[in-house]
Write an enzyme that holds these catalytic residues in place. Structure first.
Site, PDB file in Angstrom:
ATOM      1  N   CYS A  67       1.091  -1.233   0.204  1.00 53.43           N
ATOM      2  CA  CYS A  67      -0.511   0.134   0.311  1.00 53.43           C
ATOM      3  C   CYS A  67       1.594   0.819  -0.065  1.00 53.43           C
ATOM      4  O   CYS A  67       2.229   1.513  -0.930  1.00 53.43           O
ATOM      5  CB  CYS A  67      -0.939  -0.307   1.089  1.00 53.43           C
ATOM      6  SG  CYS A  67      -2.149   0.904   1.379  1.00 53.43           S
TER       7      CYS A  67
ATOM      8  N   HIS B  50      -4.055  -4.519  -0.564  1.00 53.77           N
ATOM      9  CA  HIS B  50      -3.223  -4.895   1.515  1.00 53.77           C
ATOM     10  C   HIS B  50      -3.352  -6.354   1.002  1.00 53.77           C
ATOM     11  O   HIS B  50      -4.208  -7.404   1.641  1.00 53.77           O
ATOM     12  CB  HIS B  50      -4.629  -4.991   2.551  1.00 53.77           C
ATOM     13  CG  HIS B  50      -4.047  -2.992   2.758  1.00 53.77           C
ATOM     14  ND1 HIS B  50      -3.370  -3.160   3.322  1.00 53.77           N
ATOM     15  CD2 HIS B  50      -4.246  -2.157   2.089  1.00 53.77           C
ATOM     16  CE1 HIS B  50      -2.934  -1.818   3.869  1.00 53.77           C
ATOM     17  NE2 HIS B  50      -4.191  -1.729   3.368  1.00 53.77           N
TER      18      HIS B  50
ATOM     19  N   GLU C 204      -2.396  -8.735   3.057  1.00 50.80           N
ATOM     20  CA  GLU C 204      -2.663  -9.714   4.756  1.00 50.80           C
ATOM     21  C   GLU C 204      -4.129  -9.303   4.475  1.00 50.80           C
ATOM     22  O   GLU C 204      -4.436  -9.682   5.724  1.00 50.80           O
ATOM     23  CB  GLU C 204      -1.696  -8.932   5.152  1.00 50.80           C
ATOM     24  CG  GLU C 204      -2.080  -7.215   6.348  1.00 50.80           C
ATOM     25  CD  GLU C 204      -1.604  -6.315   5.072  1.00 50.80           C
ATOM     26  OE1 GLU C 204      -2.129  -4.990   5.373  1.00 50.80           O
ATOM     27  OE2 GLU C 204      -1.441  -6.463   3.794  1.00 50.80           O
TER      28      GLU C 204
END
Length: 209
Positions: A79, A181, A183
């Site tokens: 990001c 993202h 994750e």
């Protein structure tokens, strides 16, 4: 060992948890001297380009991160962490980035709601080690108001549409960045992090020979 850079501007715990779930040893680093011991690093980031660069500068990360980038070891920005890999950010005036990838970071044009937030598909522009085993047009989670404009389009491995087409995954050699993202992107995000972890391990084995 994968180092996660803590400069007060990142979503560290979710990255650490994702790597733990994938069984890759990871360490949150609060000091740039720890970079020397890492086989690969992740630079997360949330917020504004200028704030991130100010924090990295104040805490003594900038030059060590550039040196890590030059070392050939795997480096992944996420990001805002991807955006600061570029030379220049245009948020609240022009601000210098890490300069590991040529190009700049600009605001989305008028006409679409900003930030671009939520799930969107990533079109694979070319094969990448990080995209292995991930189907084309898979969904990933985005939250951002700015996007990268690389000097060399060849660095774009994945793109996304939001009013315009913008780079979602960029990289060359050992320097890579994801605008989304991973994750927070469920199975395909975890797969990308797994690919990164495998690359780190493989690279560490080769380097130790």
């Amino acid at each position: 060992m994968i180092g996660i850079v803590d400069y007060g501007r990142g979503n560290l715990r979710s990255v650490e948890k994702a790597l733990a779930r994938l069984q890759f040893p990871a360490k949150i680093m609060t000091d740039a001297t720890e970079l020397a011991d890492m086989d690969g690093i992740i630079l997360p980031g949330v917020g504004a380009f200028a704030d991130a660069m100010a924090a990295l500068t104040e805490q003594g990360w900038v030059e060590p991160l550039r040196q890590f980038g030059a070392s050939g070891r795997p480096f992944l920005g996420i990001c805002l962490g991807m955006q600061v890999l570029f030379e220049l950010g245009e948020e609240h005036g022009n601000h210098q980035g890490l300069g590991l990838l040529p190009g700049r970071v600009v605001r989305f044009p008028e006409g679409r709601k900003v930030p671009h937030m939520g799930w969107n598909t990533v079109h694979q522009e070319k094969p990448s080690l990080l995209l292995e085993g991930i189907p084309d047009e898979s969904f990933f989670y985005f939250v951002h108001s700015y996007y990268a404009v690389p000097e060399n389009p060849e660095v774009v491995a994945g793109s996304c549409e939001y009013g315009i087409r913008f780079p979602a995954l960029v990289g060359r050699n050992n320097i890579w960045g994801a605008q989304f993202h991973p994750e927070k992107s469920s199975p395909w995000g975890l797969k990308l992090l797994e690919n990164f972890g495998k690359w780190v391990n493989q690279n560490a084995r080769v380097s130790s020979h």
